[in-house]
Design an enzyme around this catalytic site. Structure first.
Site, PDB file in Angstrom:
ATOM      1  N   LEU A  20       0.653  -0.991  -0.365  1.00 45.82           N
ATOM      2  CA  LEU A  20      -0.167   0.065   0.153  1.00 45.82           C
ATOM      3  C   LEU A  20       0.755   1.187  -0.036  1.00 45.82           C
ATOM      4  O   LEU A  20       2.355   0.514   0.596  1.00 45.82           O
ATOM      5  CB  LEU A  20      -1.042   0.215   1.788  1.00 45.82           C
ATOM      6  CG  LEU A  20      -2.264  -0.839   1.346  1.00 45.82           C
ATOM      7  CD1 LEU A  20      -2.638  -0.907   2.870  1.00 45.82           C
ATOM      8  CD2 LEU A  20      -2.896  -1.238   0.433  1.00 45.82           C
ATOM      9  N   ASP A  21       0.454   2.349  -0.808  1.00 45.72           N
ATOM     10  CA  ASP A  21       0.552   3.998  -0.881  1.00 45.72           C
ATOM     11  C   ASP A  21       1.399   3.869   1.513  1.00 45.72           C
ATOM     12  O   ASP A  21       0.278   3.332   1.823  1.00 45.72           O
ATOM     13  CB  ASP A  21       0.453   4.577  -0.926  1.00 45.72           C
ATOM     14  CG  ASP A  21       0.396   4.796  -2.596  1.00 45.72           C
ATOM     15  OD1 ASP A  21       0.925   3.682  -3.071  1.00 45.72           O
ATOM     16  OD2 ASP A  21      -0.126   4.949  -3.480  1.00 45.72           O
TER      17      ASP A  21
END
Length: 491
Positions: free
Chosen positions: A199-200
């Site tokens: 995930l970012d």
């Protein structure tokens, strides 16, 4: 000769190409199974014998932030193809963060703080294929949200957590110990984890990690949707304005291109095709779905009508920016910043997105429908200034003597019990150390450390939150990972 013994012909026959391929895959599988993965606790390029207590600390004045004690570190990377034929000075200037350059690059090279293949070099050294770059530094990590991990599943096969905002998954950039893998290693004693996806840093929500290579191969986030091991992903976000697509699905199928590797910026363009579906929802609807079905549903019995985007409607400049909306996002591909850029394209960026909700940088239309008023160069340079170290400096604007010399060093003098900062020519004197003396190298690095010599504003907890959440991953009809709704969804 017994029945079980191979004949002479069988013993000396050559293996077929298919047989060799099978044997190669089996050797590769066994090697992958035996390889230690995840966060490396102790390596040759970092201080050893580090413990949880010697790494992390909580400042009583900012208890909502997790902080890291500064430490010595050696960056190690191999030459990328786009570096071939460029000088080492050019690569440092355009590929790495500006804070690296605050110390005079000539001093860094002369004192062996940057090396290629273990050897000291000149600043006009030309990078080539196979080169290994090392950079010795005193590392200061950026604070992250001080929040316990919500462990959703922890069995023999998988570890699934609800990742907080602001914490990257892997070591990268300004982060090593303030990462998910490191925190799991030091605080939860969970190691040798294989990340199935990522995930970012600013995205919260479901993060899946496998405990074996075989289980990691079962889930493929990059597989075609028709594949048996593909993943159906569902995200929730809170956008600026009143999202107009209620009980309707809008599809964005615009390609994306990355135009800045230095700070990771993406825009509409290029030839990397990707698609995202969006639909407006309410907090009450999501709660009801969870209570009735035990999961969240994007397409309600195929009754939602897919609409065509009309670029003459819903202009970014005409929206009421005091209002916000909840939007379900279903990405059909997995490009960097795909959801964020596609929302920017629709004219409804995420409320607190620091990159894609910035009309003062992108232009008045904020990149809606792929219309960018400013050039790539202007956007990159402006974002670099906004997110650089200088932006966070605690400067006394009334002090006219305050300045930073070419080494990035600020001199502090005591005058009437008040610390004042000024530049002196004597700070630019040439210093040479013994590059083979580790203690001398460390002392020199710390003495000239730009971050040690300056004070910086800390980010507030609000600066570390973005309203984008990985809500649900459907692996199969029998396996669906679901996370709780985030607090910001209650609108």
């Amino acid at each position: 000769m017994t029945d079980n013994e191979p004949s002479k012909k069988q013993k000396f026959r050559q293996e077929t190409k298919d047989e060799r391929r099978v044997q190669f895959k089996e050797r590769r599988r066994k090697k992958a199974e035996s390889k230690l993965v995840g966060f490396r606790q102790s390596t040759h390029y970092i201080d050893s014998a580090l413990t949880n207590e010697s790494i992390y600390y909580i400042d009583p004045e900012s208890p909502k932030l997790r902080k890291i004690y500064p430490y010595f570190f050696t960056w190690i990377t191999h030459a990328k193809e786009r570096w071939y034929g460029r000088t080492i000075e050019d690569i440092f200037q355009y590929e790495f963060r500006r804070s690296i350059l605050k110390q005079n690059f000539d001093d860094i090279i002369r004192n062996g703080l940057v090396r290629i293949n273990g050897q000291c070099i000149e600043k006009d050294y030309i990078m080539k294929n196979g080169d290994k770059l090392e950079h010795f530094t005193h590392r200061h990590e950026v604070p992250v949200i001080n929040q316990k991990f919500n462990i959703l599943i922890n069995n023999d096969d998988y570890l699934v957590i609800d990742k907080p905002c602001s914490i990257p998954v892997h070591p990268c950039g300004k982060y090593r110990f303030n990462t998910v893998l490191a925190i799991l290693n030091y605080e939860y004693q969970l190691s040798n984890l294989r990340t199935v996806h990522r995930l970012d840093r600013m995205t919260s929500g479901i993060l899946i990690m496998a405990k074996s290579a075989a289980k990691a191969r079962v889930i493929d986030f990059n597989a075609d949707r028709s594949s048996t091991n593909s993943v159906d992903k569902l995200y929730l976000c809170r956008v600026r304005g009143e999202f107009p697509y209620v009980d309707q699905i809008v599809r964005v199928d615009q390609p994306l291109e990355t135009f800045s590797f230095q700070i990771g910026l993406t825009k509409i363009g290029g030839n990397k095709q990707c698609q995202t579906l969006f639909r407006r929802v309410t907090f009450e609807e999501l709660k009801q779905q969870q209570e009735i079905h035990g999961k969240y549903i994007f397409d309600l019995n195929n009754e939602n009508i897919e609409v065509t985007i009309d670029e003459s409607l819903h202009q970014f400049l005409d929206q009421d920016q005091t209002k916000t909306s909840l939007v379900l996002c279903r990405p059909l591909s997995g490009r960097m910043h795909q959801i964020r850029v596609h929302l920017q394209y629709l004219g409804f960026p995420i409320v607190n997105d620091p990159l894609y909700n910035a009309s003062d940088i992108w232009g008045p239309s904020n990149g809606q429908y792929g219309h960018y008023e400013h050039s790539n160069e202007y956007v990159i340079e402006t974002f670099i200034k906004r997110h650089s170290c200088e932006y966070w400096l605690l400067n006394d604007i009334d002090n006219e003597d305050e300045a930073i010399n070419s080494n990035g060093k600020r001199i502090v003098e005591e005058e009437d019990d008040v610390k004042r900062i000024k530049t002196e020519e004597t700070t630019t004197t040439t210093t040479t150390i013994d590059v083979n003396d580790d203690n001398a190298v460390k002392a020199y690095i710390k003495e000239h450390c730009y971050e040690c010599l300056n004070r910086f504003r800390e980010p507030s907890p609000d600066d570390l939150v973005m309203f984008l959440h990985a809500l649900q991953y459907k692996i199969s009809d029998a396996t669906t990972f679901t996370s709780p709704l985030p607090e910001w969804a209650q609108i």
